[in-house]
Each structure stands twice: as structure tokens, then as C-alpha cells.
Design an enzyme around this catalytic site. Structure first.
Site, mmCIF file in Angstrom:
data_model
loop_
_atom_site.group_PDB
_atom_site.id
_atom_site.type_symbol
_atom_site.label_atom_id
_atom_site.label_comp_id
_atom_site.label_asym_id
_atom_site.label_seq_id
_atom_site.Cartn_x
_atom_site.Cartn_y
_atom_site.Cartn_z
ATOM 1 N N GLY A 63 -77.908 -97.012 -3.880
ATOM 2 C CA GLY A 63 -77.344 -98.708 -3.642
ATOM 3 C C GLY A 63 -76.465 -98.386 -2.733
ATOM 4 O O GLY A 63 -75.385 -97.173 -2.625
ATOM 5 N N LEU A 64 -75.408 -99.421 -2.193
ATOM 6 C CA LEU A 64 -74.527 -99.611 -1.668
ATOM 7 C C LEU A 64 -73.175 -98.975 -2.689
ATOM 8 O O LEU A 64 -73.523 -98.468 -3.898
ATOM 9 C CB LEU A 64 -74.211 -100.734 -1.217
ATOM 10 N N SER A 65 -72.098 -98.872 -2.353
ATOM 11 C CA SER A 65 -71.358 -98.311 -2.901
ATOM 12 C C SER A 65 -70.696 -99.228 -3.911
ATOM 13 O O SER A 65 -70.884 -100.750 -2.669
ATOM 14 C CB SER A 65 -69.791 -97.646 -1.824
ATOM 15 N N VAL B 121 -83.349 -80.629 40.484
ATOM 16 C CA VAL B 121 -83.574 -81.749 41.264
ATOM 17 C C VAL B 121 -84.332 -81.647 42.109
ATOM 18 O O VAL B 121 -83.242 -80.382 42.972
ATOM 19 C CB VAL B 121 -82.665 -83.074 40.614
ATOM 20 N N LYS C 53 -88.187 -74.586 51.395
ATOM 21 C CA LYS C 53 -87.314 -75.147 52.217
ATOM 22 C C LYS C 53 -86.593 -73.752 52.916
ATOM 23 O O LYS C 53 -85.387 -73.845 53.036
ATOM 24 C CB LYS C 53 -86.002 -75.753 51.783
ATOM 25 N N SER D 24 -77.121 -92.631 -1.630
ATOM 26 C CA SER D 24 -77.478 -91.607 -1.262
ATOM 27 C C SER D 24 -78.683 -92.407 -0.091
ATOM 28 O O SER D 24 -80.172 -93.013 -0.447
ATOM 29 C CB SER D 24 -79.501 -91.274 -2.184
#
Lengths: 300, 636
Positions: free
Chosen positions: B467-469, B33, B166, B541
Site C-alpha cells: 500500500g502507499l506510504s 535511410v 547508386k 512494494s
């Protein structure tokens, strides 16, 4: 055979881009605006797929305010290329009679072009659209990818662009999302002119100087192309030798005084001129950063 | 008036002919920069007369509004295109600029100095012939200077300009310049960059930009622009053997069949013998077809369409090679990978890799080592984070044609794409194929899957419950297994109880561990399917890509994804094991549905809506489906 010169390299790169896009898209389309960049892009497409016809339609997002000569060339090129030509006009704009004189350039462009383009892409379900933009045209274009991702709302997010390495273009997108692809990204204005000359590509004759009826308004020379042009008090169209560096809607496109009536003279004039081509367009002058703003909203 | 302008005015035809035959140099500028990159490019555009009146007018206005140079022109504003950047005063992306001199055309990629934007620098460097690396004379070499030099060398750039900028701020000190040059050469030598030209500059004032400066009488080398005009451009692939990745098969009618693509190596003539990979079939080139007529020869860089003398099968992604010197063919490689995704690399996850015109499924193993870009040290690592680079083993799901990146950028460079976000999350360079992939073959056994299937009387498969728990996966899977058993099918149920306590007991519940857990289950299921079994798996999963990975491990039609769909509100209310309550209290981390996402299947083979159906009826539907698919017979 000697090494390729830069025009041959640009041509090969553009063809590579066109083929890659077509191979990976489900429903590609080419935005055809009838200008010189569109002319070059269409020519490259014919080369890329020869002996096949380019396997996609041409789409013209019309505003009903283009120069008459542009409509004539559009019909001719569709015929010669044997490609399907789709013309889309925003029905809302048609109903309201949106025009640059009463509604201003910003509204006119937004409703006819930006909204019209989004409607057309949605209606036909195109997932990839070729555009003739070049990186040398404008500062925000300089940062755009060759394959530029658009959300399902057609928005461009300049801070969240996909890295684009080598010649490996990531064309994956979800349902409703799309890509804008710019085969001319690395061409400059000079390259475009030189290629048009080398390949004898047909362009609208408005690019060549001729005596045309014009009025001077707000510092621009505007051509009175048909009877819809409302003349102000004291304005009388005068025949002057003029030509156009870019073509759009005739009430928004300024002409320049010129006697350049051949391609070499046009190129010579362009090289010696000290202004860039977009200067003749009213829309880019509205606000600083205006192109970037329009692009994030879905403009090409 | 300069010579170019004079020529344009006096003889435009002559100018155009000269311009047409100019060569093209692509280069990048990089540095930290405030090293003055944008100023340097702005100055090059200005000096090469690539700026026009309206651009200069806009620049003048912008300089007053945003500029940092008082009343003088602030060239950086020319290049910093996006308004967001103008406000912040930084460059945030790669920008491409174009200019030409009497000798050459140039495309410049301006690449950012911010550390978090390293991916953009690699992007800009991937198409560059040369890198201009800026150093602030007051600061000397910085971390970013080393990083950019390393990345430039990594993507194969062999020519570097060290722009010591510079210098006016250190009183044009020869000593300062020489010190920086010495330190830089020492560092770059380790990277094999042979061609370095160091130039003392003040981009702001224009010293040594286009002509020698009176302020540096001790410097006798070229100015920056002189060097860029003269430096040799070479690509090793041009002189190598023929490589043509096929992008598109061109079939306008039954009489014509051509193969379209761009030559990325060598040259080709009609009659040349070619070998097509991966098939390995050989033929000879018939015609080189273009709209401008058939060509007698095509060279590297050209886009063409070839016809072949024989009717052999060639499709997109194949590579047409010189018959006597074909590319390699492999499905496992060592590669250097630069990670560009916000999410870290997940070893074992299935990504997409694009190499040439081929896109294939791929997994990347945990890195062998990561490279510390400051010291070039090799460090141990389990993954790669955004902007990290390391050496990894890459395994593809089929063999592809390749050359090592060092020999051919287009045959050895690849990108990594995330299957779900579709983002480009990485880029890599192939080093070499691993011998293993060519030598390991599955032991062909006399008793094979077909023989086992024949004996079992049913086809094998994986019933993947997700699927969800608490959604009811195990309950339904147990009923289905009982029914299958009653029908005489050989089955096995994999669930949390028999997997988490053994096979995966070393794994936790972070995203990376979940991926590895599912990979193991997928592999076990694959072996069991090979054994002829119907395998039932009941795991949350949660990630789509891992389920896709498991699907890819077995044959088409063998994987049945069953989405057990119960709304979160319902499972949370049921909460049979009290887990949701704990998760809500923060006692359980990374709990799916609470603080870790569940990605529902988009097109599962079966969708069980537990609000509409009880477990017995769900099991009926599943059995019915297996019969319909011919995996089992109704009365086995």
C-alpha cells in the site's frame, strides 16, 4: 521424401498458426465470409485439428446483401464441417434498413460490417478471431502481423505493433482486448487458387464464368441478384458471360467479362490480367489509404 | 512477351505444375535511410512483372503527389504502405512483399534503416534465409551498415548480398565499389559470415538488377535477381535429429490421443523411438495422422499429429525428440538478448519467456556485457536499453527442452514478454546451458520444512502487506504479529527499519533498485518460510510484477497478499513523516504516488479498506483469514 514445395510450406505454416492460436486463446472464433480465402482457411482448420472438429465456431457478419449463392454455400459448409455457425446482423442496421443504394457504400460497409463485427465480438466475448486476409492484397496489409493486437475498442495501432519473431507468437492480452489472427498472411492470390484446385475445395460458383444478368454502372458490371436492385432509367439487365474475382455485397462487387469456367482457366486469366483483385471493390476506391483507415477503426 | 507469360498462355497446366514445385527464398533488405531499399524492392516487383495495371496507375498518381523523382515512377511509394510514412517519406515498420520468377518464389521483408527501429530489423531477419544489405556508394559503410550486418549474423543469417547502390552517382567507379567491398569483407569476417556476394547497382535505373549492365563492364558476377534465383537455401535443422514441440493435445474422444505440432528438426516414421522432454519418458511413434490419411514419413517443416505406442503423459510445451539424440534440458542459460521494450530491462524482474510452445517465468540477470554494434566491443552494462544487445544469464522457473540457437533456430530462439504490459520486450538466442543449473541441488536435509512445521504446530506463510506510504501497513502488521505471538505462532516482521539499514542499504529508490530490494526481501521471506515461520512484510512494494515474483518464491497457498487501501488524498493529508510534502516540493525523487506509480493489486487475498475499518478490526479479519486457510488454529 523430397523437400517441401512452397504450397506444402504455406500449408504447414498456416496449420501451425491455427493450432498455436487455439492452444492459447480462451474463446476463439473464425470469421467466415464465404469467399475463396475463407474457404481455404476453413479447409486448413479442418486439417489442423483432425481427427477433432475445429474447436471454435464460424462467425458470419452478415449484411443481408450478399449474393444468394453465397448464403447457400455458407449453409452447406457449416453442415459439412459440423461446426457451429453464428450469423450476426447489426440490429441497428436492420432496423434502419441500411443498404448500399440509399446510404452509399461507405456507410453501408461501416454500419453492417465494421460496427457489426465489433458488436458480434463483444456480444460473444471472443478474444481471438481468425481472418482470411493476405499480405499481398493491399499495402497496409503488408505490414500487419500474423497475430495482430486490438485494443478493447477493437482498434489497430500500426505504429505500436508487437515485434513478431521466428514462429513465436505473443498472444497475451488483457480483459476486453483481443487478437486478430491471419493464417493466410503469406499466401498470394495464385497460391490460394492453386491450393483450391489441388485440394478440391468447394467455392461459390460465382467465381466461374456463366451467363448472368448484369447492368453497367459507374464503370462496374453489377449483377442483379434479386428484386431489391433498383434499376435506373434506361438500365435493363442483360445476360453476359461474367465472373467475380472477389465476393462481397452484390451491389458493391463488380463482375468481369470472362469465359473462364474452370479453375485452370480462372488462374490463367488471373495471371494474364493486368489488374489486382480488389479493384472490383468499391470500398477501397473511396480515399487513398482507405484500407488502413478502416483497419484502425476495427474493420477486418 | 517473356517466356513465363508465353507458357501461361499456351499451356497453363504445365505452368501450374512448374509453379507448384518452385522453392521459396525468404530474404530481408536492410540499409540506412535513403540507401534506396524501397526503390530496390519496388524495382524487383516491377521487373518480375508482379505489378498490375491498377497498382501502376495508383503508383503513377502517388508519384506525382508524393514522389521524389519528378515525373518518373517513384518505386519506393509502392512499398511504403502506411500513409503516415508516405507523408514523412520514411519506412517505419517491417513490410512483407511477394514475387515470383520462373525459377523461384520470394518473400521479402523490407526492414527500416532508422536506428530506433532496430527491433523491426531483427524481426524481419528472424525468418530470413539471406540478407541484402544496401550501401550508398557515395557514403560507404555507415554505423547502420555494421549494425544491420551484426544483427543479421546474430539471428543466424549466413548469406549476405552487399548491394552497392547508386553507383551511377559515382560515375560507375570500379575503385569505389572495390573499396567498399574490401572494407565490408573485413568487417563481416569478424562475424563469421562466409558467403558474401557484392553487386554494383543502380536500383533506380535498373542496372545489374535483372541483367548485366553495360555501365559496369568490369563486373562479371550475377545480377541481383540471378543471384537470388540461384543461391542455395539450407537449414542445418533439417538434417539434424527429430524435434517436435507439442502445440496441442488432440483428444476427439477417449479412443484417440494425438500430439499436434510442427517438426522443427529431422524427420519421423512410425516405429521410431522417441523421448519426450522434460519428462524423459520414452515410447515409439504409432501413426502420423493427417486428414489426407496416415503418412509413412514426415519431414522438418511439416505440421502433423503423432500418436505414441505407450500411454505417457505429454502436454503442450513438451518436445518429442529422437530417443537417441534428445535435446538438452536446463533451467539456466547463457543467451544473447536483443532488448525491444521502451522500458529498459530490469534485472531480476520476473518476465515470461516463450520458447517453442512452452511459456515459462524467467528472470534475466544484469548483462555480462553489452555489444557495441559499431566496433563489436564488449562493454560493461547494468541493463539493456531499447535496441541494445548483450549477453545475459537467463534463469527459468522450470527446466525446458532446448538446442543451441546455432544448431536449431526454433529450439534456441525465444521471446521475452512483460507480464503487465503484455508487450514483447525482447528476443534472444540461447548459447548453452550453464552447468550450474544441472549440478546445484538443494542439500537434502534430514530436518526439513515438514519436521519444523510439525514442531511449530502451525503452517508457515508470508503475509505481504502492500500500500502507499502512510496507509497503515506497519501499524496493522504490528498488531497482527502481536496477536499471532499470543497464539503461540513463530513470526518475524520485515519492514523498512530492519531491511533498508542492513540487507538493502546499498540500494536507492530508482525502479531498478526497488525491484532488487523486493527480490531480496522475497528471498529472505522464502528462507524464513522454509524455517517454518509466519513472515510479515510491510513495504510499499509498488510494482505488481515484483509482488508476483515474491509470490512465486513460496509454495501455493503460502503467500497472502494484503492490500492496505488508503486513498492518496488521505495519506497525503495525514503525512505522518512529512514525506509527501517534501515529494511535492521536488525534494524527494521517485516517491510512490507522486512521481512514481503504485500498481494496486488486482486480486489480493485480503483487501483492507482503511476508510471503513480501523487497524484492530483489520487485524481481526486477517487472523480470521489465517484460521480459515488452516495456517493457524484459533487456539494454538
Amino acid at each position: 521424401m523430397t523437400a517441401l514445395n512452397h504450397l506444402q510450406r504455406l500449408e504447414a505454416e498456416s496449420i501451425d498458426i491455427l493450432r498455436e492460436a487455439v492452444a492459447e486463446a480462451e474463446r476463439p472464433v473464425m470469421l467466415y465470409s464465404i469467399g475463396k480465402d475463407s474457404a481455404v482457411m476453413l479447409h486448413l482448420a479442418r486439417k489442423a485439428f483432425f481427427p477433432s472438429r475445429p474447436p471454435f465456431p464460424l462467425l458470419h457478419v452478415d449484411t443481408t446483401w450478399k449474393f444468394r449463392a453465397m448464403y447457400a454455400l455458407r449453409e452447406r459448409m457449416a453442415r459439412e464441417s459440423g461446426m457451429e455457425l453464428l450469423v450476426y446482423r447489426n440490429p441497428e442496421a436492420e432496423r434502419l434498413g441500411i443498404n448500399p443504394f440509399e446510404h452509399g457504400s461507405a456507410t453501408h460497409t461501416d454500419v453492417w460490417k465494421t460496427q457489426g463485427l465489433k458488436q458480434a465480438l463483444d456480444r460473444y466475448g471472443f478474444d481471438l478471431a481468425f481472418g482470411g486476409a493476405r499480405r499481398d492484397e493491399e499495402k497496409s496489409r503488408a505490414k500487419e502481423r500474423v497475430f495482430s493486437f486490438r485494443t478493447a475498442q477493437h482498434r489497430w495501432d500500426p505504429k505500436n505493433q508487437r515485434p513478431e519473431l521466428w514462429r513465436l507468437y505473443n498472444t497475451r492480452h488483457g480483459p476486453g482486448e483481443s487478437l486478430r489472427v491471419f493464417p493466410l498472411s503469406n499466401w498470394t492470390e495464385l497460391d490460394v487458387w492453386q491450393y483450391i484446385r489441388q485440394e478440391s475445395i468447394p467455392i461459390v460458383d460465382l467465381y466461374f464464368a456463366a451467363e448472368r444478368p448484369v447492368v453497367e454502372r459507374d464503370g462496374l458490371l453489377l449483377m442483379v441478384d434479386d428484386e431489391r436492385f433498383p434499376l435506373r432509367d434506361g438500365e435493363t439487365p442483360r445476360l453476359r458471360s461474367v465472373r467475380f474475382r472477389t465476393l462481397g455485397c452484390y451491389p458493391l462487387t463488380g463482375a468481369i467479362e470472362s469465359h473462364a469456367d474452370t479453375l485452370p482457366k480462372i488462374i490463367q486469366e488471373m495471371l494474364l490480367a493486368r489488374t489486382t483483385e480488389r479493384q472490383g471493390r468499391l470500398i477501397d476506391r473511396d480515399v487513398s489509404g482507405s484500407m488502413e483507415k478502416k483497419k484502425t477503426e476495427g474493420y477486418f | 512477351m517473356d517466356a513465363q507469360t508465353a507458357l501461361i498462355e499456351s499451356d497453363i497446366e504445365c505452368y501450374l505444375e512448374l509453379h507448384r514445385n518452385k522453392s521459396l527464398l525468404r530474404f530481408i533488405t536492410c540499409g540506412s535511410v535513403d540507401d534506396g531499399k524501397s526503390t530496390l524492392i519496388g524495382r524487383l516487383l516491377y521487373e518480375s512483372k508482379s505489378l498490375l495495371d491498377d497498382q501502376l496507375g495508383a503508383l503513377d498518381a502517388d508519384s506525382r503527389r508524393y514522389g521524389t523523382q519528378g515525373d518518373a515512377l517513384d518505386f519506393a511509394l509502392l512499398v511504403d504502405g502506411l500513409s503516415a510514412e508516405r507523408e514523412q517519406g520514411i519506412t517505419i515498420d517491417v513490410a512483407y512483399r511477394f514475387f515470383a520468377t520462373g525459377k523461384r518464389k520470394f518473400i521479402v521483408a523490407d526492414t527500416p534503416g532508422h536506428e530506433q527501429y532496430t527491433r523491426n530489423m531483427v524481426t524481419g531477419a528472424s525468418t530470413a534465409d539471406l540478407a541484402v544489405i544496401l550501401v550508398d556508394a557515395r557514403k560507404g559503410l555507415l554505423t547502420q551498415t555494421r549494425r544491420h550486418t551484426f544483427l543479421a549474423s546474430l539471428v543466424g543469417i549466413r548469406r549476405v548480398v552487399l548491394a552497392v547502390n547508386k553507383l551511377d552517382l559515382v560515375d560507375w567507379s570500379h575503385g569505389v565499389f572495390a573499396g567498399i567491398e574490401r572494407a565490408y569483407r573485413e568487417f563481416a569476417a569478424q562475424l563469421g559470415i562466409a558467403n558474401i556476394v557484392a553487386i554494383p547497382l543502380s536500383a533506380l535505373r535498373g542496372d545489374n538488377m535483372t541483367a548485366p549492365s553495360a555501365n559496369t563492364p568490369w563486373y562479371h558476377g550475377p545480377s541481383l535477381l540471378q543471384h537470388l534465383e540461384q543461391v542455395e537455401i539450407d537449414s542445418p535443422a533439417e538434417h539434424g535429429p527429430l524435434r517436435l514441440p507439442v502445440q496441442w493435445v488432440n483428444r476427439p474422444d477417449h479412443a484417440f490421443r494425438g500430439f499436434s505440432g510442427r517438426l522443427v528438426g529431422g524427420h519421423v516414421r512410425p516405429g521410431d523411438a522417441v523421448r519426450v522432454l522434460p519428462s524423459g519418458r520414452t515410447s515409439t511413434v504409432g501413426r502420423i495422422v493427417t486428414l489426407d490419411g496416415d503418412l509413412p514419413e514426415a519431414v522438418s517443416g511439416q505440421s502433423v499429429t503423432l500418436t505414441l505406442a505407450d500411454e505417457i503423459d505429454v502436454s503442450r510445451g513438451d518436445v518429442i525428440c529422437a530417443a537417441g539424440d534428445p535435446a538438452g534440458l536446463a533451467d539456466q542459460f547463457e543467451a544473447h538478448v536483443v532488448w525491444m521494450g521502451e522500458e529498459p530491462l530490469l534485472p531480476g524482474r520476473s518476465y515470461l519467456v516463450k520458447l517453442g510452445a512452452a511459456t515459462v517465468g524467467a528472470s534475466i540477470a544484469a548483462p555480462k556485457y553489452l555489444v557495441d554494434v559499431n566496433t563489436l566491443e564488449h562493454l560493461a552494462a547494468k541493463t539493456l536499453q531499447l535496441n541494445e544487445t548483450g549477453v545475459c544469464v537467463l534463469t527459468l522457473d522450470r527446466a525446458v527442452a532446448f538446442d543451441p540457437y546455432a544448431q536449431n533456430r526454433d529450439m534456441g530462439g525465444f521471446i521475452v514478454v512483460d507480464r503487465l504490459s503484455n508487450q514483447t520486450v525482447g528476443a534472444g538466442m540461447l548459447h548453452f546451458a550453464l552447468r550450474r543449473s544441472q549440478n546445484i541441488h538443494w542439500q537434502a536435509l534430514e530436518v526439513d520444512k515438514t519436521a519444523r512445521v510439525r514442531m511449530n504446530g502451525h503452517r508457515p506463510g508470508v503475509l505481504w502487506f502492500t500500500g502507499l506510504s502512510g496507509s497503515g501497513k506497519s501499524t496493522i502488521a504490528n498488531i497482527v504479529e502481536r496477536r499471532l505471538h499470543a497464539l503461540g505462532a513463530r513470526t518475524y516482521l520485515l519492514d523498512g527499519d530492519n531491511v533498508r539499514h542492513g540487507l538493502s542499504k546499498d540500494l536507492g529508490f530508482t525502479a531498478a533498485d526497488r525491484v532488487e530490494n523486493i527480490r531480496r526481501i522475497g528471498e529472505v521471506a522464502r528462507l524464513m518460510v522454509d524455517a517454518g515461520l509466519i513472515v510479515l512484510t510491510a513495504f510499499i512494494s509498488p510494482f505488481r510484477s515484483e509482488r508476483e515474483l515474491a509470490r512465486g518464491m513460496v509454495e501455493d497457498g503460502e503467500f497472502v497478499e494484503i492490500f492496505v487501501d488508503t486513498p492518496l488524498a488521505v495519506v497525503e493529508q495525514r503525512d505522518p513523516k512529512g514525506l509527501y510534502r517534501k515529494a511535492r516540493k521536488g525534494e524527494l525523487k521517485n516517491f510512490t504516488g507522486i512521481d512514481s506509480p503504485y500498481e494496486a493489486p488486482e486480486a489480493p487475498e485480503l483487501h483492507v479498506d482503511t476508510m471503513q475499518s480501523d487497524p484492530e478490526r483489520a487485524a481481526d479479519a486477517i487472523i480470521g483469514y489465517l484460521v480459515q486457510r488452516g495456517i493457524i488454529r484459533a487456539t494454538n
